[in-house]
Design a protein around this motif. Sequence first.
Motif, PDB file in Angstrom:
ATOM      1  N   GLU A 111      -0.743   5.214   3.903  1.00 50.31           N
ATOM      2  CA  GLU A 111      -1.884   5.010   3.007  1.00 50.31           C
ATOM      3  C   GLU A 111      -2.820   6.215   2.980  1.00 50.31           C
ATOM      4  OE1 GLU A 111      -5.576   1.868   2.501  1.00 50.31           O
ATOM      5  OE2 GLU A 111      -4.170   1.610   4.141  1.00 50.31           O
ATOM      6  N   TYR A 112      -2.883   6.932   4.118  1.00 48.41           N
ATOM      7  CA  TYR A 112      -3.850   8.021   4.214  1.00 48.41           C
ATOM      8  C   TYR A 112      -3.243   9.398   3.984  1.00 48.41           C
ATOM      9  CZ  TYR A 112      -6.511   4.240   6.155  1.00 48.41           C
ATOM     10  OH  TYR A 112      -7.135   3.039   6.327  1.00 48.41           O
ATOM     11  N   ALA A 113      -1.931   9.436   3.688  1.00 46.98           N
ATOM     12  CA  ALA A 113      -1.303  10.727   3.463  1.00 46.98           C
ATOM     13  C   ALA A 113      -1.732  11.262   2.100  1.00 46.98           C
ATOM     14  CB  ALA A 113       0.212  10.574   3.522  1.00 46.98           C
ATOM     15  N   LYS A 165       0.830  -1.199   0.000  1.00 46.99           N
ATOM     16  CA  LYS A 165       0.000   0.000   0.000  1.00 46.99           C
ATOM     17  C   LYS A 165       0.872   1.260   0.000  1.00 46.99           C
ATOM     18  CE  LYS A 165      -2.746  -2.182   2.973  1.00 46.99           C
ATOM     19  NZ  LYS A 165      -3.721  -2.464   4.039  1.00 46.99           N
ATOM     20  N   PHE A 188      -7.185  -5.768  -1.611  1.00 47.01           N
ATOM     21  CA  PHE A 188      -5.941  -6.216  -0.975  1.00 47.01           C
ATOM     22  C   PHE A 188      -6.223  -7.330   0.022  1.00 47.01           C
ATOM     23  CE2 PHE A 188      -3.577  -2.280  -2.126  1.00 47.01           C
ATOM     24  CZ  PHE A 188      -2.455  -2.921  -2.630  1.00 47.01           C
ATOM     25  N   ALA A 234       1.526  -0.970  -8.015  1.00 47.99           N
ATOM     26  CA  ALA A 234       0.353  -1.782  -7.694  1.00 47.99           C
ATOM     27  C   ALA A 234      -0.913  -1.248  -8.363  1.00 47.99           C
ATOM     28  CB  ALA A 234       0.158  -1.849  -6.185  1.00 47.99           C
ATOM     29  N   LYS A 237     -11.075   4.114  -1.919  1.00 47.27           N
ATOM     30  CA  LYS A 237     -10.038   3.599  -1.011  1.00 47.27           C
ATOM     31  C   LYS A 237     -10.479   2.320  -0.317  1.00 47.27           C
ATOM     32  CE  LYS A 237      -6.830   7.242  -0.039  1.00 47.27           C
ATOM     33  NZ  LYS A 237      -5.917   7.808   0.957  1.00 47.27           N
TER      34      LYS A 237
END
Lengths: 199, 199
Positions: free
Chosen positions: A182-184, A90, B31, B2, B24
């Motif tokens: 992942e959330y940045a 991710k 995943f 990915a 998201k």
Amino acid sequence: MAEYIESLQRLAEQFGQLPGVGRKSAMRMAFSVLALEDEVVQEFADVMLEAKRVVHACPVCGNLTDKDVCSVCNDLSRDRGLICVVEDVKAVMSIEKVREYRGVYHVLGGVISPVNGITPDKIRFRELIERVGTDDVREVIIATNPTPDGEVTAMYISKYLKPLGVKVTRLAYGVPVGSDLEYADEITLGRAIEGRRDV
Amino acid sequence: MAEYIESLQRLAEQFGQLPGVGRKSAMRMAFSVLALEDEVVQEFADVMLEAKRVVHACPVCGNLTDKDVCSVCNDLSRDRGLICVVEDVKAVMSIEKVREYRGVYHVLGGVISPVNGITPDKIRFRELIERVGTDDVREVIIATNPTPDGEVTAMYISKYLKPLGVKVTRLAYGVPVGSDLEYADEITLGRAIEGRRDV
């Protein structure tokens, strides 16, 4: 009573095992599947099995791929002398979205966590040392998450790599501490790559 | 990268068509499927296809079932003289959870909505009239949602049924049990006052 329709209940249970899906959401999803066309549901099932069948870890970097090696490792324009070390796939996706990083990756598949019994031999740490020893690597950017375990892992890796004569850097703290890559957002992540520092 | 793993991307798109699943979340679910065992994914796909194959509308009331008729219609202890009219199967589930209602149901499969072109012939309205005419029905409880379209539908049905000599009732409106008057909206509170009862 719809609650007692076994096949519907079982489908809801399947959805319930996905991340962030509670009991009510799972049932709503199961209902919505019934409302889809037969072909659409067939395709859903096919796509799921296909993804599970063909997607595997890249033997070079650990990134996910459905080819022999992943698209980053396969891209000859990428700088093989620059390795970005991340915890999981991710994080690769997040950094790729910035479209600024031109090096390659190394996915650890976890972080060192003595509390949870995750020692360096349980993540892809040895593979990293081997890559640095074999390839002509100039710099390793450690992009583990800014969590305590991520920090420990970064320290551990840098201590191992520095004697090998490779430049070791860490993402700048543009990434909010305590959160997950992942959330940045893209800008924060871009700044973090730009402002990476020696460790 | 990915993002470019086509089969993963396609799986995320499949999850993305489910209710309440954003971009998201869909990717996170895709995943998580990869992280499941092969057999678990196979079962997930099988259960989905099976549910889609066997679950259908009950020919009597429109409720979902995997049998000839639904479990409510099949239950001889239920009072066939009392029909609860609901918009969809989810409403049946909600009412069944209360374990207080002992009558049967009639699922309209929608509500009359002139704005959206939903006329009475597009929902299971004729089937309701037929049931009331054929079975020995004493009372019809209209439990459409308290929305403008739900109200219109309730009015329409009651106007049709009353001349047939059947008792027509509507679910009571009021302040939800356990909540605070302070947070009730004006319309709900107005209805609660209007529908006050002797104690």
